[in-house]
Design a protein around this motif. Structure first.
Motif, PDB file in Angstrom:
ATOM      1  N   ASN A  86      41.441  25.246  27.628  1.00 41.47           N
ATOM      2  CA  ASN A  86      41.996  25.585  28.934  1.00 41.47           C
ATOM      3  C   ASN A  86      43.252  26.438  28.799  1.00 41.47           C
ATOM      4  N   ILE A  87      44.126  26.082  27.883  1.00 41.39           N
ATOM      5  CA  ILE A  87      45.329  26.891  27.668  1.00 41.39           C
ATOM      6  C   ILE A  87      44.952  28.297  27.191  1.00 41.39           C
ATOM      7  N   ALA A  88      44.033  28.345  26.240  1.00 40.04           N
ATOM      8  CA  ALA A  88      43.653  29.616  25.636  1.00 40.04           C
ATOM      9  C   ALA A  88      43.056  30.579  26.650  1.00 40.04           C
ATOM     10  N   GLN A  89      42.333  30.049  27.621  1.00 39.35           N
ATOM     11  CA  GLN A  89      41.633  30.898  28.579  1.00 39.35           C
ATOM     12  C   GLN A  89      42.419  31.125  29.870  1.00 39.35           C
ATOM     13  N   SER A  90      43.660  30.647  29.918  1.00 41.81           N
ATOM     14  CA  SER A  90      44.433  30.715  31.165  1.00 41.81           C
ATOM     15  C   SER A  90      45.153  32.037  31.383  1.00 41.81           C
ATOM     16  N   GLY A  91      45.230  32.884  30.363  1.00 43.93           N
ATOM     17  CA  GLY A  91      46.022  34.105  30.471  1.00 43.93           C
ATOM     18  C   GLY A  91      45.575  35.031  31.586  1.00 43.93           C
ATOM     19  N   ILE A  92      44.288  35.029  31.877  1.00 49.16           N
ATOM     20  CA  ILE A  92      43.773  35.910  32.929  1.00 49.16           C
ATOM     21  C   ILE A  92      44.302  35.515  34.298  1.00 49.16           C
ATOM     22  N   PHE A  93      44.809  34.287  34.414  1.00 44.29           N
ATOM     23  CA  PHE A  93      45.336  33.817  35.694  1.00 44.29           C
ATOM     24  C   PHE A  93      46.847  34.007  35.817  1.00 44.29           C
ATOM     25  N   SER A  94      47.403  34.835  34.957  1.00 51.74           N
ATOM     26  CA  SER A  94      48.801  35.232  35.148  1.00 51.74           C
ATOM     27  C   SER A  94      48.897  36.192  36.326  1.00 51.74           C
ATOM     28  N   SER A  95      49.964  36.054  37.106  1.00 50.86           N
ATOM     29  CA  SER A  95      50.163  36.987  38.224  1.00 50.86           C
ATOM     30  C   SER A  95      50.453  38.400  37.730  1.00 50.86           C
ATOM     31  N   ASP A  96      50.772  38.577  36.464  1.00 47.70           N
ATOM     32  CA  ASP A  96      50.895  39.941  35.919  1.00 47.70           C
ATOM     33  C   ASP A  96      49.570  40.686  36.068  1.00 47.70           C
ATOM     34  N   ARG A  97      48.467  39.990  35.741  1.00 46.28           N
ATOM     35  CA  ARG A  97      47.149  40.605  35.908  1.00 46.28           C
ATOM     36  C   ARG A  97      46.871  40.892  37.381  1.00 46.28           C
ATOM     37  N   THR A  98      47.202  39.931  38.248  1.00 44.08           N
ATOM     38  CA  THR A  98      46.960  40.103  39.682  1.00 44.08           C
ATOM     39  C   THR A  98      47.707  41.320  40.217  1.00 44.08           C
ATOM     40  N   ILE A  99      48.986  41.401  39.878  1.00 43.00           N
ATOM     41  CA  ILE A  99      49.815  42.496  40.382  1.00 43.00           C
ATOM     42  C   ILE A  99      49.358  43.837  39.826  1.00 43.00           C
ATOM     43  N   GLN A 100      48.946  43.871  38.580  1.00 44.74           N
ATOM     44  CA  GLN A 100      48.461  45.133  38.031  1.00 44.74           C
ATOM     45  C   GLN A 100      47.211  45.604  38.768  1.00 44.74           C
ATOM     46  N   GLN A 101      46.358  44.639  39.152  1.00 43.00           N
ATOM     47  CA  GLN A 101      45.174  45.006  39.931  1.00 43.00           C
ATOM     48  C   GLN A 101      45.555  45.556  41.299  1.00 43.00           C
ATOM     49  N   TYR A 102      46.493  44.893  41.975  1.00 44.83           N
ATOM     50  CA  TYR A 102      46.968  45.417  43.255  1.00 44.83           C
ATOM     51  C   TYR A 102      47.521  46.832  43.078  1.00 44.83           C
ATOM     52  N   SER A 103      48.327  47.004  42.039  1.00 46.14           N
ATOM     53  CA  SER A 103      48.953  48.311  41.823  1.00 46.14           C
ATOM     54  C   SER A 103      47.909  49.392  41.561  1.00 46.14           C
ATOM     55  N   ASP A 104      46.915  49.049  40.753  1.00 46.85           N
ATOM     56  CA  ASP A 104      45.906  50.042  40.375  1.00 46.85           C
ATOM     57  C   ASP A 104      44.946  50.370  41.521  1.00 46.85           C
ATOM     58  N   HIS A 105      44.593  49.370  42.313  1.00 44.56           N
ATOM     59  CA  HIS A 105      43.508  49.543  43.281  1.00 44.56           C
ATOM     60  C   HIS A 105      43.953  49.595  44.736  1.00 44.56           C
ATOM     61  N   VAL A 106      45.217  49.241  45.002  1.00 42.00           N
ATOM     62  CA  VAL A 106      45.677  49.231  46.393  1.00 42.00           C
ATOM     63  C   VAL A 106      46.948  50.059  46.569  1.00 42.00           C
ATOM     64  N   TRP A 107      47.971  49.763  45.786  1.00 44.03           N
ATOM     65  CA  TRP A 107      49.292  50.330  46.053  1.00 44.03           C
ATOM     66  C   TRP A 107      49.573  51.645  45.348  1.00 44.03           C
ATOM     67  N   ASN A 108      48.955  51.858  44.183  1.00 39.24           N
ATOM     68  CA  ASN A 108      49.183  53.074  43.389  1.00 39.24           C
ATOM     69  C   ASN A 108      50.660  53.262  43.036  1.00 39.24           C
ATOM     70  N   LEU A 109      51.240  52.221  42.435  1.00 35.98           N
ATOM     71  CA  LEU A 109      52.637  52.280  42.011  1.00 35.98           C
ATOM     72  C   LEU A 109      52.740  52.845  40.607  1.00 35.98           C
ATOM     73  N   GLU A 110      53.915  53.357  40.288  1.00 36.62           N
ATOM     74  CA  GLU A 110      54.192  53.840  38.936  1.00 36.62           C
ATOM     75  C   GLU A 110      55.302  53.005  38.325  1.00 36.62           C
ATOM     76  N   GLU A 111      55.158  52.725  37.040  1.00 37.35           N
ATOM     77  CA  GLU A 111      56.172  51.946  36.345  1.00 37.35           C
ATOM     78  C   GLU A 111      57.485  52.717  36.297  1.00 37.35           C
ATOM     79  N   LEU A 112      58.582  51.997  36.528  1.00 37.23           N
ATOM     80  CA  LEU A 112      59.899  52.624  36.477  1.00 37.23           C
ATOM     81  C   LEU A 112      60.266  52.972  35.050  1.00 37.23           C
ATOM     82  N   THR A 113      61.002  54.053  34.874  1.00 33.58           N
ATOM     83  CA  THR A 113      61.570  54.346  33.567  1.00 33.58           C
ATOM     84  C   THR A 113      62.774  53.436  33.350  1.00 33.58           C
ATOM     85  N   ASN A 114      63.115  53.211  32.094  1.00 30.72           N
ATOM     86  CA  ASN A 114      64.174  52.252  31.789  1.00 30.72           C
ATOM     87  C   ASN A 114      65.408  52.909  31.192  1.00 30.72           C
TER      88      ASN A 114
END
Length: 796
Positions: free
Chosen positions: A765-793
């Motif tokens: 369960n621990i090993a397979q939980s990474g896909i449920f990080s909100s990082d993945r969720t937000i990247q999907q929103y960014s790629d498919h809905v919002w079209n955001l670009e990563e900020l430079t640092n």
């Protein structure tokens, strides 16, 4: 920021010595939070400058809830100085954990909706994406839950300390929001312009909170609006005292009781207050042509509460900026996107047309026009009358907010694959048929930095010792743990970590609640908002079945279990409040029974919160995810448990479906009706409670015990439960699923008694939980809905 531990200690002690009561924990908290704010501020301001200079597209996340939890510790973690500060404080005689406990927990949410919004804010900043939250600064929070004699009571949550608040008041950015009044058409600049006369105006003052991403490189903003009196003359006949009281209510409490008309009006005022103040700000801060708004701005409305953003943006574009309808509609429908969080009709908001028209006359006019124009298009389709009604925004004297949200958005998403499929095939079938390009799925996720790295440092250390620490930046790499699910040495260490977290929780419970629980028992946790479909009732009825079995069968002596409950019932939700009474009454009975107490223990955690959840998730063995199939949109508690190694017992509902896909059916305990079966019963109306009871003496005895008040201290304490189970024919299939639920528990317990098998399941369960990080969720929103670009640092 300091460079060494010694420099931190010197700065901390210098500041502390200037405080009164400098030896107190509160003084230490005040000093440390002040230092952290200063460390953050430079990067926060630089971040804003970079976003302006580089003209990055901005996301604005509108949500009625942001359940942030305590902020100090998470900021230290994301600034990568938590260990250094903790060690330095310890050398000075302070405990960072005790200092963190001094922070008042923000009362800005209720459950999954608000916690999801907070996780999203964390991931946006951690991924370096320009995304900001807009909400309301509720002075009294949702409520503080007080349990007395087993009953829930509610008091305001006093969480705001103006001196130490993480929010910075921005008086100069205040906006004025109109309510009521009359719309007049006047000629201005050679065109007819709607003008609102005799309105009641409210001032919205923003408080900005920094949202620090992992590594501290990106600092976004959570802006919370507070309602105050505006400097406009009051309409004739309105008294100043009445006005001030009405204004203060807007940002006083989350989810006012809407069982009465006054509560409905207040909820609607809150929603418009949030939308109007936020949209006014977005338009005012732009430095580009309005026609380019969708290129620069994405607005995500979190459920239907902010759906008034659609007509309000139209109002601002047309009435304030002079656009014609077609241009304003083109911009609006390419700027706003909508997340649906429920299929429950009670949560699909509908506002009485007369109420909306009286409170927001211009907004209602715009909604009418949106509805009229959309109806004209619908008439061009070959649809029957029933389908046309489903596509109407105004129908039956009410404004259907979910329909408005779909019509006025460019993307609509559900929050788990099953949930999205139900939306598309049943709840919003007609809308999906009309707008097939809009609907898509983005499964929810959780901030692993809070729910694993911060909440469970011991497990974090164990995982990193096995596979390195890259998973903290890329949580999908947790799958590297899979080979260790059969490694006896790793599993032994995993068992030691779980036992440590259970002992820590048991000690906290002893201190806070005066209750003694056995860390060697199975910790079985059901912590979430109390609702019929979440089936806390089924859980407690199952415990009564176990109680009956213990007393009727001398050979039945199962492994000890501690059942942990936590959650709040809405103040006007009488059924849920009776379930809480039942749980607490059962706890008194079971915990004091000479036989049962050796095998069963029930604990209710009063006033469940984020900080309490951070203790419970890491310590739990079993994750109760037992909602009626098809009713839970996603669930995120299931993900937090999974990530901490708890094993799911649940239905194929919400994200449970995807969890089981990840771990395999052998590594979870699934039972009960499927979503398809539930929906079939609902459609055909051929499920009857009496059929379930007819041939089951155990359930007959259980129902008798329940309905005669034996379990709850009197029949009057189960009147609403009886109404649901008997009069309403058990709409959430509690009795239908109860025996399959019991059998699933028996399977679970048999596996638990084989430690290597149980620990192997936990590791998977621990090993397979990474896909449920909100990082993945937000990247999907960014790629498919919002079209955001990563900020430079380069500003760091």
């Amino acid at each position: 920021m300091f460079e060494t531990k010694e420099r931190f200690k010197k700065d901390f002690m210098m500041r502390l010595e200037q405080r009164e009561e400098r030896e107190s924990l509160h003084a230490a908290y005040s000093v440390l939070s002040e230092m952290v704010k200063e460390w953050i501020n430079d990067d926060w301001q630089a971040n804003k400058r970079v976003q302006r200079e580089e003209a990055h597209k901005q996301l604005y996340y509108f949500s009625i809830e942001f359940l942030t939890g305590r902020i100090l510790g998470q900021n230290l973690m994301n600034l990568s100085v938590h260990s250094l500060v903790s060690d330095g404080l310890e050398e000075m005689g302070f405990s960072l954990a005790e200092i963190e406990e001094q922070e008042l927990e923000p009362g800005l949410g209720n459950g999954g909706l608000g916690r999801l919004a907070a996780c999203f804010m964390d991931s946006l900043a951690s991924l370096g994406l320009p995304g900001h939250g807009y909400g309301i600064r509720y002075k009294g929070g949702l409520f503080t839950q007080v349990i007395k004699d087993g009953y829930q009571g509610e008091t305001p949550t006093h969480w705001i300390d103006e001196k130490e608040d993480w929010g910075m008041r921005q008086e100069e950015l205040a906006k004025n929001i109109p309510f009521y009044g009359n719309v007049h058409l006047e000629v201005q600049d050679n065109r007819l312009k709607p003008v609102l006369r005799n309105a009641v105006w409210v001032k919205a003052v923003p408080y900005d909170m920094p949202v620090v991403g992992a590594g501290g490189k990106t600092v976004n903003t959570l802006r919370l609006w507070q309602a105050e009196s505006a400097s406009y003359p009051l309409p004739e006949g309105m008294e100043q005292d009445f006005y001030q009281q009405a204004v203060s209510e807007i940002s006083d409490r989350l989810y006012p009781d809407d069982s009465q008309q006054a509560g409905k009006v207040l909820r609607l005022r809150q929603q418009y207050f949030l939308c109007s103040s936020s949209l006014q700000t977005i338009l005012q801060e732009r430095d580009y042509p309005l026609s380019e708004l969708p290129k620069h701005v994405a607005i995500q409305i979190n459920d239907t509460h902010p759906a008034l953003a659609i007509p309000e943006l139209m109002r601002l574009l047309m009435d304030e900026q002079g656009m014609v309808w077609e241009e304003a509609w083109e911009i609006t429908t390419h700027t706003i996107s909508y997340t649906n969080h429920t299929i429950l009709q009670e949560a699909m908001e509908r506002w009485d047309s007369a109420l909306l028209e009286a409170l927001l006359p211009r907004i209602y006019m715009i909604i009418q026009e949106i509805d009229r124009r959309f109806r004209e298009k619908v008439l061009e389709q070959d649809l029957d009358e029933a389908a046309r009604k489903k596509l109407s925004i105004i129908e039956g004297g009410a404004v259907h907010m979910a329909t408005l949200a779909v019509v006025g958005s460019y993307k609509v998403n559900g929050v788990a694959r099953l949930h999205t499929d139900i939306l598309k095939m049943r709840e919003m079938k007609e809308l999906n048929d009309y707008f097939p390009h809009k609907f898509h799925n983005i499964t929810n996720g959780i901030a692993h930095r809070r729910w694993l790295v911060k909440a469970n440092p011991e497990l974090t250390g164990l995982i990193s010792s096995a596979i390195g620490d890259e998973w903290i930046r890329e949580p999908i790499k947790l799958h590297g743990l899979n080979p260790f699910a059969g490694d006896p040495s790793f599993l032994q260490d995993l068992q030691s970590v779980k036992l440590l977290k259970k002992r820590q929780l048991a000690e906290w419970i002893r201190k806070q609640h005066g209750a003694v629980i056995d860390p060697e028992s199975v910790f079985d946790a059901h912590i979430k908002r109390v609702h019929g479909y979440k089936r806390q009732l089924m859980n407690i009825l199952h415990i009564q079945l176990l109680f009956n079995h213990l007393h009727s069968d001398r050979n039945f002596r199962p492994h000890p279990r501690t059942f942990i409950f936590g959650g709040k019932a809405a103040p006007s939700y009488h059924f849920a409040k009776q379930v809480l009474k039942l749980i607490n009454a059962m706890a008194d009975k079971v915990n004091n029974d000479p036989l049962a107490k050796n095998h069963l223990r029930i604990l209710f955690i009063e006033d469940y919160s984020v900080s309490k959840a951070e203790r419970i998730f890491p310590a739990s063995d079993v994750s109760e995810q037992i909602s009626t199939a098809s009713k839970e949109a996603s669930g995120t508690g299931n993900m937090k448990f999974m990530m901490n190694g708890a094993v799911t017992i649940g239905t194929y509902d919400g994200a449970n479906v995807e969890i089981v896909e990840q771990v395999g059916e052998d590594n979870a305990f699934i039972f009960g009706l499927s979503a398809k079966q539930v929906m079939q019963f609902e459609k055909e109306k051929n499920y009857f409670t009496n059929d379930t009871l007819a041939h089951d003496p155990e359930l007959q005895l259980l129902m008798s015990q329940l309905l005669n008040g034996e379990l709850s201290g009197g029949e009057g304490n189960v009147s609403y439960i009886k109404k649901q189970l008997v009069d309403e024919n058990d709409p959430f299939f509690v009795l239908k699923d109860l025996q399959p639920y019991r059998k699933a528990h028996e399977r679970l317990l048999s596996v638990y008694e084989e430690p290597s098998a149980w620990l192997g399941i936990s590791a998977v369960n621990i090993a397979q939980s990474g896909i449920f990080s909100s990082d993945r969720t937000i990247q999907q929103y960014s790629d498919h809905v919002w079209n955001l670009e990563e900020l430079t640092n380069h500003y760091t």
